[in-house]
Design an enzyme around this catalytic site. Sequence first.
Site, PDB file in Angstrom:
ATOM      1  N   HIS A 169       0.824  -1.217   0.000  1.00  0.00           N
ATOM      2  CA  HIS A 169       0.000   0.000   0.000  1.00  0.00           C
ATOM      3  C   HIS A 169       0.849   1.254   0.000  1.00  0.00           C
ATOM      4  O   HIS A 169       0.358   2.344   0.313  1.00  0.00           O
ATOM      5  CB  HIS A 169      -0.953   0.001   1.200  1.00  0.00           C
ATOM      6  CG  HIS A 169      -2.015  -1.050   1.093  1.00  0.00           C
ATOM      7  ND1 HIS A 169      -2.738  -1.486   2.192  1.00  0.00           N
ATOM      8  CD2 HIS A 169      -2.476  -1.759   0.046  1.00  0.00           C
ATOM      9  CE1 HIS A 169      -3.598  -2.412   1.791  1.00  0.00           C
ATOM     10  NE2 HIS A 169      -3.455  -2.604   0.493  1.00  0.00           N
ATOM     11  N   GLY A 179      -1.812  -9.095  12.628  1.00  0.00           N
ATOM     12  CA  GLY A 179      -2.275  -7.741  12.955  1.00  0.00           C
ATOM     13  C   GLY A 179      -3.120  -7.089  11.883  1.00  0.00           C
ATOM     14  O   GLY A 179      -3.033  -5.886  11.661  1.00  0.00           O
ATOM     15  N   SER A 189      -7.263  -6.975  10.185  1.00  0.00           N
ATOM     16  CA  SER A 189      -8.660  -7.340  10.452  1.00  0.00           C
ATOM     17  C   SER A 189      -9.290  -8.112   9.296  1.00  0.00           C
ATOM     18  O   SER A 189     -10.407  -8.614   9.405  1.00  0.00           O
ATOM     19  CB  SER A 189      -9.493  -6.074  10.702  1.00  0.00           C
ATOM     20  OG  SER A 189      -9.475  -5.255   9.530  1.00  0.00           O
ATOM     21  N   LEU A 209      -4.811  -9.861  17.623  1.00  0.00           N
ATOM     22  CA  LEU A 209      -5.319  -9.637  18.985  1.00  0.00           C
ATOM     23  C   LEU A 209      -6.630 -10.390  19.175  1.00  0.00           C
ATOM     24  O   LEU A 209      -6.933 -10.906  20.245  1.00  0.00           O
ATOM     25  CB  LEU A 209      -5.530  -8.129  19.210  1.00  0.00           C
ATOM     26  CG  LEU A 209      -5.808  -7.687  20.649  1.00  0.00           C
ATOM     27  CD1 LEU A 209      -4.601  -8.025  21.532  1.00  0.00           C
ATOM     28  CD2 LEU A 209      -6.110  -6.197  20.729  1.00  0.00           C
TER      29      LEU A 209
HETATM   30  C1  BV8 Z   1      -8.094  -2.470  -5.322  1.00  0.00           C
HETATM   31  C2  BV8 Z   1      -3.007   3.062   2.486  1.00  0.00           C
HETATM   32  C3  BV8 Z   1      -8.309  -3.213  -7.566  1.00  0.00           C
HETATM   33  C4  BV8 Z   1      -3.600   4.341   2.868  1.00  0.00           C
HETATM   34  C5  BV8 Z   1      -4.854   1.480   2.440  1.00  0.00           C
HETATM   35  C6  BV8 Z   1     -14.962  -0.096  -4.636  1.00  0.00           C
HETATM   36  C7  BV8 Z   1     -14.105   0.521  -5.516  1.00  0.00           C
HETATM   37  C8  BV8 Z   1     -12.753   0.150  -5.624  1.00  0.00           C
HETATM   38  C9  BV8 Z   1     -12.278  -0.845  -4.811  1.00  0.00           C
HETATM   39  C10 BV8 Z   1     -13.146  -1.422  -3.911  1.00  0.00           C
HETATM   40  C11 BV8 Z   1     -14.483  -1.085  -3.814  1.00  0.00           C
HETATM   41  N1  BV8 Z   1     -15.069  -1.860  -2.846  1.00  0.00           N
HETATM   42  C12 BV8 Z   1     -14.131  -2.666  -2.318  1.00  0.00           C
HETATM   43  C13 BV8 Z   1     -12.982  -2.413  -2.958  1.00  0.00           C
HETATM   44  C14 BV8 Z   1     -11.723  -2.999  -2.712  1.00  0.00           C
HETATM   45  C15 BV8 Z   1     -11.036  -2.094  -1.692  1.00  0.00           C
HETATM   46  C16 BV8 Z   1     -11.433  -2.615  -0.350  1.00  0.00           C
HETATM   47  O1  BV8 Z   1     -10.981  -3.681   0.024  1.00  0.00           O
HETATM   48  N2  BV8 Z   1     -12.275  -1.855   0.383  1.00  0.00           N
HETATM   49  C17 BV8 Z   1     -12.695  -2.338   1.688  1.00  0.00           C
HETATM   50  C18 BV8 Z   1     -12.854  -1.174   2.657  1.00  0.00           C
HETATM   51  C19 BV8 Z   1     -13.992  -3.132   1.524  1.00  0.00           C
HETATM   52  N3  BV8 Z   1      -9.636  -2.231  -1.963  1.00  0.00           N
HETATM   53  C20 BV8 Z   1      -9.026  -1.349  -2.758  1.00  0.00           C
HETATM   54  O2  BV8 Z   1      -9.506  -0.351  -3.208  1.00  0.00           O
HETATM   55  C21 BV8 Z   1      -7.582  -1.732  -3.074  1.00  0.00           C
HETATM   56  N4  BV8 Z   1      -7.405  -1.686  -4.515  1.00  0.00           N
HETATM   57  O3  BV8 Z   1      -8.971  -3.222  -4.970  1.00  0.00           O
HETATM   58  O4  BV8 Z   1      -7.717  -2.298  -6.649  1.00  0.00           O
HETATM   59  C22 BV8 Z   1      -7.339  -4.285  -7.853  1.00  0.00           C
HETATM   60  C23 BV8 Z   1      -6.954  -5.197  -6.865  1.00  0.00           C
HETATM   61  C24 BV8 Z   1      -6.079  -6.211  -7.161  1.00  0.00           C
HETATM   62  C25 BV8 Z   1      -5.550  -6.301  -8.429  1.00  0.00           C
HETATM   63  C26 BV8 Z   1      -5.923  -5.368  -9.382  1.00  0.00           C
HETATM   64  C27 BV8 Z   1      -6.833  -4.374  -9.112  1.00  0.00           C
HETATM   65  C28 BV8 Z   1      -6.615  -0.764  -2.445  1.00  0.00           C
HETATM   66  C29 BV8 Z   1      -6.716  -0.859  -0.943  1.00  0.00           C
HETATM   67  C30 BV8 Z   1      -5.589  -0.051  -0.308  1.00  0.00           C
HETATM   68  C31 BV8 Z   1      -6.160   1.120   0.436  1.00  0.00           C
HETATM   69  N5  BV8 Z   1      -5.096   1.758   1.200  1.00  0.00           N
HETATM   70  N6  BV8 Z   1      -3.832   2.038   3.091  1.00  0.00           N
HETATM   71  C32 BV8 Z   1      -3.312   4.675   4.304  1.00  0.00           C
HETATM   72  O5  BV8 Z   1      -2.686   3.885   5.051  1.00  0.00           O
HETATM   73  O6  BV8 Z   1      -3.719   5.789   4.660  1.00  0.00           O
HETATM   74  S1  BV8 Z   1      -5.809   0.350   3.251  1.00  0.00           S
HETATM   75  C33 BV8 Z   1      -5.635   0.442   4.921  1.00  0.00           C
HETATM   76  O7  BV8 Z   1      -6.353  -0.699   5.444  1.00  0.00           O
HETATM   77  C34 BV8 Z   1      -4.229   0.253   5.452  1.00  0.00           C
HETATM   78  O8  BV8 Z   1      -3.282  -0.146   4.490  1.00  0.00           O
HETATM   79  C35 BV8 Z   1      -4.409  -0.886   6.426  1.00  0.00           C
HETATM   80  O9  BV8 Z   1      -3.257  -1.567   6.676  1.00  0.00           O
HETATM   81  C36 BV8 Z   1      -5.379  -1.668   5.669  1.00  0.00           C
HETATM   82  C37 BV8 Z   1      -5.999  -2.828   6.324  1.00  0.00           C
HETATM   83  O10 BV8 Z   1      -6.324  -2.478   7.635  1.00  0.00           O
HETATM   84  P1  BV8 Z   1      -5.615  -3.310   8.806  1.00  0.00           P
HETATM   85  O11 BV8 Z   1      -4.140  -3.177   8.629  1.00  0.00           O
HETATM   86  O12 BV8 Z   1      -6.166  -4.670   8.833  1.00  0.00           O
HETATM   87  O13 BV8 Z   1      -6.003  -2.464  10.078  1.00  0.00           O
HETATM   88  P2  BV8 Z   1      -7.347  -2.619  10.935  1.00  0.00           P
HETATM   89  O14 BV8 Z   1      -7.388  -1.458  11.865  1.00  0.00           O
HETATM   90  O15 BV8 Z   1      -8.486  -2.890  10.019  1.00  0.00           O
HETATM   91  O16 BV8 Z   1      -7.109  -3.951  11.781  1.00  0.00           O
HETATM   92  C38 BV8 Z   1      -6.078  -3.986  12.744  1.00  0.00           C
HETATM   93  C39 BV8 Z   1      -6.077  -5.383  13.338  1.00  0.00           C
HETATM   94  O17 BV8 Z   1      -5.016  -5.457  14.306  1.00  0.00           O
HETATM   95  C40 BV8 Z   1      -7.374  -5.725  14.086  1.00  0.00           C
HETATM   96  O18 BV8 Z   1      -7.788  -7.024  13.701  1.00  0.00           O
HETATM   97  C41 BV8 Z   1      -6.962  -5.695  15.571  1.00  0.00           C
HETATM   98  O19 BV8 Z   1      -7.658  -6.650  16.312  1.00  0.00           O
HETATM   99  C42 BV8 Z   1      -5.503  -6.050  15.482  1.00  0.00           C
HETATM  100  N7  BV8 Z   1      -4.693  -5.526  16.591  1.00  0.00           N
HETATM  101  C43 BV8 Z   1      -4.874  -4.367  17.276  1.00  0.00           C
HETATM  102  N8  BV8 Z   1      -3.916  -4.250  18.219  1.00  0.00           N
HETATM  103  C44 BV8 Z   1      -3.117  -5.356  18.115  1.00  0.00           C
HETATM  104  C45 BV8 Z   1      -3.605  -6.167  17.080  1.00  0.00           C
HETATM  105  N9  BV8 Z   1      -3.042  -7.329  16.739  1.00  0.00           N
HETATM  106  C46 BV8 Z   1      -1.939  -7.715  17.429  1.00  0.00           C
HETATM  107  N10 BV8 Z   1      -1.406  -6.982  18.440  1.00  0.00           N
HETATM  108  C47 BV8 Z   1      -1.962  -5.808  18.807  1.00  0.00           C
HETATM  109  N11 BV8 Z   1      -1.414  -5.103  19.821  1.00  0.00           N
END
Ligand code: BV8
Length: 245
Positions: free
Chosen positions: A117, A184, A186, A211
């Site tokens: 990303h 780490g 979701s 977590l």
């Molecule tokens: C794509 C950079 C096509 C920015 C990020 C409509 C239109 C277009 C696309 C879509 C659409 N609908 C859906 C999509 C796909 C979309 C998508 O998935 N949307 C989601 C919301 C449904 N994806 C995209 O658009 C991607 N591109 O699809 O292009 C394609 C694909 C493949 C091949 C060709 C073409 C692009 C997605 C990238 C977006 N950019 N980040 C920034 O950082 O500001 S995403 C963002 O979410 C971050 O990168 C982040 O890392 C990522 C995922 O989140 P997590 O890391 O999982 O973080 P989260 O808070 O959710 O979870 C944390 C976890 O840690 C929890 O489970 C928690 O319990 C745990 N935790 C907490 N504390 C601890 C712990 N674990 C261990 N120890 C602890 N102490």
Amino acid sequence: MSLSDHVSPAHTIVILTGAGISKESGLQTFRDPDGIWAKHRIEDVATPKAFARDPEAVLGFYNIRRAQMGDPEIRPNAAHKALGMLERFWPGGVLLVTQNIDDLHARGGSRNLIHMHGELMKTRCNECGHLVEGIGDIETDMVCAACDAAGTLRPHVVWFGEIPLEMKAIEAALGRCGLFVSIGTSGNVYPAAGFVQQARRHGAYAVELNLEESLGVSLFQEGRYGPATEIVPAFVDELRALAEG
Ligand code: BV8
């Protein structure tokens, strides 16, 4: 059953990390109650449309997160360092794919690393693609040092709707790894959340370290739950015992 029933030191390992691995370093996650998406809407700060509509707001969102990386208190934790060690001792090789845009994996010793990303510390010119690295703010009126275009600089970050980086290399690694470990994350964001299925289709053993159970929990053969700084070093120690036979 133990890891040694499923994994051999000759296997390559692919690791996927998300914001949870950096939480104990002091960086917010996205979807925890105190997370980034509780304070900002994705549509306002993390899409190309948002940037076109209000570049100051989007640049400001990333300037604040980038400046935070200059805080000496924000540094690699035991989980980042354990993964750096794993890459050094594991015979079959390790590829670390991170969704995170912070620089803590590299500072924690990981080298075979893909930021799918993008990277918060890098800035890209929309005109010529030139990349510069640094912690300073990006402003809308800045001029590209390579092509002299003005107002074309953006964070080298993959926004929603944009294609993640190095997907071919990632897919090739998922097709040949023997062990896939998700740490780490979701399991909300694709294509990253689908990597476990790709790995398993090619016979990998899949483990989730988090977590709490992620959305994709049923896709993994094994899950270990707790803070990353505890469960990741313990997991790496198990792999070290396996590697040392
Ligand atoms: C794509 C950079 C096509 C920015 C990020 C409509 C239109 C277009 C696309 C879509 C659409 N609908 C859906 C999509 C796909 C979309 C998508 O998935 N949307 C989601 C919301 C449904 N994806 C995209 O658009 C991607 N591109 O699809 O292009 C394609 C694909 C493949 C091949 C060709 C073409 C692009 C997605 C990238 C977006 N950019 N980040 C920034 O950082 O500001 S995403 C963002 O979410 C971050 O990168 C982040 O890392 C990522 C995922 O989140 P997590 O890391 O999982 O973080 P989260 O808070 O959710 O979870 C944390 C976890 O840690 C929890 O489970 C928690 O319990 C745990 N935790 C907490 N504390 C601890 C712990 N674990 C261990 N120890 C602890 N102490």
